[in-house]
Design a protein around this motif. Structure first.
Motif, short mmCIF file in Angstrom:
data_model
loop_
_atom_site.label_atom_id
_atom_site.label_comp_id
_atom_site.label_asym_id
_atom_site.label_seq_id
_atom_site.Cartn_x
_atom_site.Cartn_y
_atom_site.Cartn_z
N TRP A 96 0.84 -1.20 0.00
CA TRP A 96 0.00 0.00 0.00
C TRP A 96 0.87 1.26 0.00
O TRP A 96 0.55 2.25 -0.66
CB TRP A 96 -0.91 -0.01 1.21
N GLN A 97 1.99 1.23 0.69
CA GLN A 97 2.84 2.40 0.78
C GLN A 97 3.59 2.67 -0.52
O GLN A 97 3.63 3.80 -1.00
CB GLN A 97 3.84 2.23 1.94
N TRP A 98 4.18 1.64 -1.09
CA TRP A 98 5.05 1.86 -2.25
C TRP A 98 4.42 1.39 -3.57
O TRP A 98 4.89 1.78 -4.63
CB TRP A 98 6.38 1.13 -2.05
N GLY A 99 3.37 0.58 -3.52
CA GLY A 99 2.76 0.07 -4.75
C GLY A 99 2.19 1.15 -5.64
O GLY A 99 2.45 1.16 -6.86
N PRO A 100 1.38 2.09 -5.12
CA PRO A 100 0.81 3.12 -5.99
C PRO A 100 1.86 3.94 -6.74
O PRO A 100 1.69 4.28 -7.91
CB PRO A 100 0.01 3.99 -5.02
N GLY A 101 2.98 4.26 -6.05
CA GLY A 101 4.02 5.02 -6.72
C GLY A 101 4.69 4.24 -7.82
O GLY A 101 4.97 4.77 -8.91
N LEU A 102 4.95 2.95 -7.56
CA LEU A 102 5.59 2.11 -8.57
C LEU A 102 4.69 1.89 -9.78
O LEU A 102 5.18 1.79 -10.92
CB LEU A 102 5.98 0.76 -7.96
N LEU A 103 3.39 1.83 -9.54
CA LEU A 103 2.45 1.59 -10.63
C LEU A 103 1.94 2.88 -11.26
O LEU A 103 1.18 2.84 -12.24
CB LEU A 103 1.25 0.79 -10.12
N GLY A 104 2.34 4.02 -10.71
CA GLY A 104 1.91 5.30 -11.26
C GLY A 104 0.46 5.63 -10.98
O GLY A 104 -0.17 6.37 -11.77
N VAL A 105 -0.09 5.12 -9.89
CA VAL A 105 -1.48 5.40 -9.54
C VAL A 105 -1.55 6.74 -8.83
O VAL A 105 -0.84 6.97 -7.85
CB VAL A 105 -2.05 4.30 -8.62
N PRO A 106 -2.37 7.67 -9.29
CA PRO A 106 -2.45 9.00 -8.64
C PRO A 106 -3.05 8.92 -7.25
O PRO A 106 -3.79 7.99 -6.92
CB PRO A 106 -3.34 9.80 -9.59
N ASP A 107 -2.74 9.93 -6.43
CA ASP A 107 -3.20 9.94 -5.04
C ASP A 107 -4.71 10.01 -4.92
O ASP A 107 -5.28 9.48 -3.96
CB ASP A 107 -2.57 11.13 -4.30
N PHE A 108 -5.39 10.67 -5.86
CA PHE A 108 -6.84 10.79 -5.73
C PHE A 108 -7.54 9.46 -6.01
O PHE A 108 -8.73 9.30 -5.71
CB PHE A 108 -7.38 11.87 -6.66
N VAL A 109 -6.81 8.49 -6.56
CA VAL A 109 -7.36 7.14 -6.76
C VAL A 109 -6.98 6.23 -5.61
O VAL A 109 -7.84 5.60 -4.99
CB VAL A 109 -6.86 6.54 -8.09
N LEU A 110 -5.70 6.17 -5.29
CA LEU A 110 -5.22 5.33 -4.19
C LEU A 110 -4.05 6.04 -3.51
O LEU A 110 -2.91 5.94 -3.96
CB LEU A 110 -4.78 3.95 -4.69
N PRO A 111 -4.30 6.76 -2.44
CA PRO A 111 -3.23 7.49 -1.76
C PRO A 111 -2.29 6.54 -1.04
O PRO A 111 -2.65 5.43 -0.67
CB PRO A 111 -3.98 8.38 -0.77
#
Length: 261
Positions: free
Chosen positions: A25-40
């Motif tokens: 949850w902490q590093w996955g969104p950044g690695l996958l390029g998911v924006p914060d408004f979708v998955l912070p």
């Protein structure tokens, strides 16, 4: 492997799964390029939790929701158990009322929430009533099913000793149905949270459901995750409160029999 060692291994694996989930949850969104408004990020959610703890009175709203859950759960459980036992004791009454109970069960309980709000306004009562409706049926069905499958030989044995109808119920039927009753209570404890939140979403000005609508309107995804986490904590607390009560009341049963009930 001893029981304590097996329990320790199970707990260790469970904690490992939690650590992996939090790390993803902490590093996955950044690695996958998911924006914060979708998955912070998890850290963003934690920061938001600290902020709304004071500024939005998170604890106060959580207390309101928890109180509604407790009241709705208790009232719905008592009502479901009483009617379940009454129908089990009188098959004729069950035959008369079962079509109406079935119709009420089929009707979506959450659809009653707007009606309750129109009747009683933006108070705690509509949320409690929705919780009562949702809690009522699991308890009723479990108790009634246990009464239907009662061992007739045990009842006949008690009657052979000149036991009255009340004595048969108190000494045979009621103790025998307790495992099924607690199975229904475990299910109902989680459903009570759903009922209260639905009521707060439809027409609330306080509680965690109200905060969900408020933060959704702001587009604050991190705060929505915080509220969801708070609701999860309330649901877990309600469930394990029933489990603890079950262990105290049914301490005479083997744990495997309690789980299979």
């Amino acid at each position: 492997m001893t029981a304590n060692r097996a329990r320790l291994v199970t707990t260790s694996w469970s904690l490992l799964v939690l650590v992996v989930f939090l790390a993803a949850w902490q590093w996955g969104p950044g690695l996958l390029g998911v924006p914060d408004f979708v998955l912070p990020h998890l850290s963003k959610v934690c920061e938001e939790a600290v902020r709304i703890w004071g500024s939005e009175r998170l604890l106060w709203h959580a207390g309101i929701t928890a109180a509604e859950v407790v009241v709705g759960f208790v009232l719905g459980s008592v009502l479901g158990a009483l009617i379940g036992y009454a129908l089990g004791l009188s098959p004729r009454v069950e035959a008369v009322l079962s079509p109406y109970l079935l119709a009420l069960q089929i009707a979506p309980k959450v659809a009653f929430a707007p009606l309750f709000v129109m009747w009683m306004g933006y108070t705690m009562y509509p949320k409690i009533l929705v919780a009562v409706l949702i809690v009522f049926f699991p308890v009723l069905i479990n108790v009634l099913s246990a009464m239907r499958t009662m061992d007739v030989d045990m009842i006949n044995l008690a009657r052979s000793f000149s036991a009255t109808r009340l004595q048969v119920f108190r000494n045979v039927e009621y103790p025998t149905t307790m495992p099924a009753l607690f199975s229904g209570l475990r299910i109902a404890s989680t459903l009570a949270v759903i009922g209260v939140v639905v009521g707060e979403l439809v027409g609330g000005n306080m509680g965690l459901g109200y905060l969900l609508v408020f933060f959704e309107g702001q587009g604050n995804t991190a705060a929505v995750f915080v509220v969801i986490a708070a609701l999860t904590v309330i649901g877990i607390a309600a469930y394990y409160a029933v489990v603890i009560a079950e262990k105290r009341v049914l301490h005479y049963l083997p744990s495997s029999e309690r789980r299979s009930a």
